[in-house]
Design a protein around this motif. Structure first.
Motif, PDB file in Angstrom:
ATOM      1  N   GLN A   1       0.797  -1.224   0.000  1.00 11.39           N
ATOM      2  CA  GLN A   1       0.000   0.000   0.000  1.00 11.39           C
ATOM      3  C   GLN A   1       0.831   1.276   0.000  1.00 11.39           C
ATOM      4  O   GLN A   1       0.299   2.342  -0.281  1.00 11.39           O
ATOM      5  CB  GLN A   1      -0.936   0.000   1.202  1.00 11.39           C
ATOM      6  N   SER A   2       2.127   1.203   0.339  1.00 12.71           N
ATOM      7  CA  SER A   2       2.921   2.429   0.412  1.00 12.71           C
ATOM      8  C   SER A   2       4.323   2.201  -0.158  1.00 12.71           C
ATOM      9  O   SER A   2       4.789   1.072  -0.279  1.00 12.71           O
ATOM     10  CB  SER A   2       3.027   2.917   1.861  1.00 12.71           C
ATOM     11  N   ASP A   3       5.003   3.313  -0.463  1.00 14.29           N
ATOM     12  CA  ASP A   3       6.366   3.236  -0.990  1.00 14.29           C
ATOM     13  C   ASP A   3       7.364   2.815   0.080  1.00 14.29           C
ATOM     14  O   ASP A   3       8.377   2.184  -0.227  1.00 14.29           O
ATOM     15  CB  ASP A   3       6.774   4.591  -1.578  1.00 14.29           C
ATOM     16  N   GLU A   4       7.093   3.164   1.344  1.00 12.57           N
ATOM     17  CA  GLU A   4       7.984   2.751   2.428  1.00 12.57           C
ATOM     18  C   GLU A   4       7.986   1.231   2.577  1.00 12.57           C
ATOM     19  O   GLU A   4       9.031   0.614   2.764  1.00 12.57           O
ATOM     20  CB  GLU A   4       7.568   3.398   3.761  1.00 12.57           C
ATOM     21  N   ARG A   5       6.807   0.631   2.483  1.00 17.17           N
ATOM     22  CA  ARG A   5       6.684  -0.823   2.570  1.00 17.17           C
ATOM     23  C   ARG A   5       7.350  -1.485   1.358  1.00 17.17           C
ATOM     24  O   ARG A   5       7.969  -2.531   1.480  1.00 17.17           O
ATOM     25  CB  ARG A   5       5.210  -1.213   2.661  1.00 17.17           C
ATOM     26  N   LYS A   6       7.242  -0.845   0.203  1.00 18.55           N
ATOM     27  CA  LYS A   6       7.884  -1.367  -1.005  1.00 18.55           C
ATOM     28  C   LYS A   6       9.397  -1.393  -0.827  1.00 18.55           C
ATOM     29  O   LYS A   6      10.062  -2.366  -1.196  1.00 18.55           O
ATOM     30  CB  LYS A   6       7.515  -0.511  -2.220  1.00 18.55           C
ATOM     31  N   ALA A   7       9.957  -0.344  -0.246  1.00 15.18           N
ATOM     32  CA  ALA A   7      11.402  -0.297  -0.013  1.00 15.18           C
ATOM     33  C   ALA A   7      11.842  -1.387   0.958  1.00 15.18           C
ATOM     34  O   ALA A   7      12.891  -2.019   0.776  1.00 15.18           O
ATOM     35  CB  ALA A   7      11.794   1.079   0.511  1.00 15.18           C
TER      36      ALA A   7
END
Length: 110
Positions: free
Chosen positions: A41-47
């Motif tokens: 759901q977020s770019d932080e989680r993707k990183a």
């Protein structure tokens, strides 16, 4: 039906043997041939997931969508592979005892 007791045309039997679900696949999930799909759901989680993927050398397609629910089932399956349980072998009756007394197991600790 067993291959040994098949009655009928041999070419039909060969076609029957070759079809079906292949459980011994050579293509493994998380490789370049079969990348896994992860939805976050977020770019932080993707990183964070990209760091895990790089550490474990797994290839995945990461989709960032705030409207969808997070789906990391395939990644969790690859990271938490079950391991086989190994039990210690119990000694036979006439084997030397494991406590080091020098007696037979049946006379000492059995």
């Amino acid at each position: 039906m067993s291959k040994l007791f098949f009655k009928g045309r041999i070419e039909t039997r060969q076609n029957h043997v070759l079809s079906g679900y292949n459980v011994n696949r050579t293509v493994k999930a998380g490789t370049a041939e079969a990348p896994i799909t992860v939805t976050v759901q977020s770019d932080e989680r993707k990183a964070a997931i990209e760091a895990i993927l790089e550490e474990k050398s797994i290839i995945a397609t990461i989709i960032v969508d705030a409207n969808q629910e997070e789906n990391t089932v395939e990644l969790d399956t690859l990271l938490n592979k079950p391991s086989t349980t190994v039990f210690d072998k119990t000694p036979n009756r006439n084997d030397p005892c494991t406590c080091g007394s020098g007696k037979k197991y049946k006379k000492c600790c059995a």
